[in-house]
Design an enzyme around this catalytic site. Sequence first.
Site, short mmCIF file in Angstrom:
data_model
loop_
_atom_site.label_atom_id
_atom_site.label_comp_id
_atom_site.label_asym_id
_atom_site.label_seq_id
_atom_site.Cartn_x
_atom_site.Cartn_y
_atom_site.Cartn_z
N ASP A 10 0.91 -1.14 0.00
CA ASP A 10 0.00 0.00 0.00
C ASP A 10 0.94 1.19 0.00
O ASP A 10 1.56 1.49 1.03
CB ASP A 10 -0.88 -0.01 1.25
CG ASP A 10 -1.87 1.16 1.23
OD1 ASP A 10 -1.45 2.27 0.86
OD2 ASP A 10 -3.03 0.95 1.58
N HIS A 11 1.09 1.85 -1.14
CA HIS A 11 2.19 2.82 -1.23
C HIS A 11 2.02 3.99 -0.26
O HIS A 11 2.98 4.67 0.07
CB HIS A 11 2.41 3.28 -2.67
CG HIS A 11 1.43 4.30 -3.16
ND1 HIS A 11 0.17 3.95 -3.58
CD2 HIS A 11 1.51 5.64 -3.29
CE1 HIS A 11 -0.47 5.05 -3.96
NE2 HIS A 11 0.32 6.08 -3.79
N HIS A 57 -5.91 2.66 1.17
CA HIS A 57 -5.15 3.78 1.74
C HIS A 57 -5.86 4.41 2.94
O HIS A 57 -5.25 4.63 3.99
CB HIS A 57 -4.92 4.86 0.68
CG HIS A 57 -4.36 4.35 -0.61
ND1 HIS A 57 -3.39 3.39 -0.65
CD2 HIS A 57 -4.63 4.65 -1.91
CE1 HIS A 57 -3.08 3.13 -1.92
NE2 HIS A 57 -3.82 3.88 -2.70
C1 BG6 Z 1 -3.55 4.78 -6.31
C2 BG6 Z 1 -4.88 4.87 -7.00
O1 BG6 Z 1 -3.52 3.72 -5.40
O2 BG6 Z 1 -3.31 5.99 -5.61
C3 BG6 Z 1 -4.95 6.07 -7.91
O3 BG6 Z 1 -5.09 3.69 -7.76
C4 BG6 Z 1 -4.57 7.33 -7.19
O4 BG6 Z 1 -6.25 6.20 -8.47
C5 BG6 Z 1 -3.26 7.14 -6.45
O5 BG6 Z 1 -4.44 8.37 -8.14
C6 BG6 Z 1 -2.95 8.33 -5.56
O6 BG6 Z 1 -1.68 8.18 -5.02
P1 BG6 Z 1 -0.78 9.43 -4.63
O7 BG6 Z 1 0.45 8.87 -4.02
O8 BG6 Z 1 -0.52 10.20 -5.90
O9 BG6 Z 1 -1.60 10.26 -3.69
#
Ligand code: BG6
Length: 494
Positions: A181-182, A244
């Site tokens: 989960d980044h 997230h």
């Molecule tokens: C991803 C989603 O997990 O997270 C995307 O699939 C979203 O739809 C993205 O744009 C947002 O990540 P960050 O790090 O740019 O806030």
Amino acid sequence: MPTERRSLIMLFGATGDLATRKLYPAMYNLFKKGNIRDHFAVIGTSRHSVDDAKFRDIVTKSVNDAEKKADKKLVADFIKHFFFVTHDVTDLEHYSVLKDKAEELDKEFKLNGNRVFYISMAPNFFGTVAKNLKNQGLLSEGNGFNRLVIEKPFGRDFESAKELNDALSHSFNEDQIYRIDHYLGKEMIQNIEAIRFGNTLFEALWNNRYIDNIQVTLAENLGVEERAGYYDNSGALRDMVQNHIMQIVSLLAMEQPVAFKDVDIRAEKVKALRSLRVYNVAEASTNFVRGQYAAGGNGKEYREEDGVPADSNTETFVAGKLLFDNYRWSGVPFYIRTGKKLADKFTRVDVVFKKPLVDIFSFPQDGNTLLSPNVLTIHIEPNQGFSLVVNAKNGDQGFHTEPVNLDFYESSQRTQNTPQPYERLIHDVLKGDGTNFSSWPEVANAWKFVDQIRRVWDIQQPMFPNYLPGSMGPVAADELLARDHREWIYKLNQ
Ligand code: BG6
């Protein structure tokens, strides 16, 4: 000197978008810092017929795109560790080629039998790859480790997630599985624990006696872009809330872990998620709001975007109220919202404290303002830092109070040097630290909560489109809080 990690990284989906945009630059940064150096090798695989030289060109380009002035000599050394095997994940014979290559590289780079299998491909292949890796003998035996890294989405509801998990468990134990989960790799998300458990000031007040409500906003200003194929089948609830937002909420709600270790932190997150109230139909309809963006600001409405069906009911916005049924949080709503084509791109958490029970500074005859609540805002992105609103005397002749901000922001120099999420997460995998990954019980509980909302939405016809690009979502998202006599701390034009 950083500890050098030894491992083979076998990457499925090595010519894909994630690999080229995020993974190779992240590995390069680890290489540059010495976290990986002499004893690592990457076998990239995909169905494309690419040879080692072409693969190394792809990796070089990816590093140079991410870092304009990358050191040529270092990049040249880095790409010597990359090898390519054309591979069809359903063809068993291809696994024996991979196995031979893995054994050869293990000897050449002295990898001690350590193996990371990173699946960055369409989710319907996750189970197949995991099964074949084990059945075809690619898991290292002996003292080396075997770790599986898996990208999202992890299922599309509890049932499919469980099926996938069962398939993975056939080959890997839970402590060998790293579900990415980044958001958990982001500096300020990790900082939630430091802010809470490193400060008496906050942790002592972190409960329903002193906190009125907590707000989590993940706003994006872009639309669906080129991802309609995936997004229209997912929607904001599955794409952002199930993973997230649930992760952020569990870090905010959990009890203090016994120690700052992955097993202890996961145990507390799971407990928090298990006490999240799973809504019945009436509660789900009242406590959740969905939206879909209309046309505006030169942009098309969602239903007219390329690849989106004209009658799509997929939500591009979600707001909701979450309630925990436990002693700490009883009566404290956690409001969450996320959406595409909103006013700006940012992520923040607002912790709204209760006002003092008695306001001795309120002199209505003088037209004095009432005290404001203290608000702790954790700025996750793009600014990284936090601010605290406190009431102070405003310096005039009478005795009037006004809210003032105590702000702390990381300098841009420091944020530039802060590792990006994928660099941290790959490093954690190599170290064997599961803290910043989602464990199965967390994923399962998050799905059980989200599935209930989805069930209700699937039977109710939405009134879409219902919000303008550049806004903060549909009016109903403001009404959700107004009903509770509250409002979003972040409003437009602040
Ligand atoms: C991803 C989603 O997990 O997270 C995307 O699939 C979203 O739809 C993205 O744009 C947002 O990540 P960050 O790090 O740019 O806030």
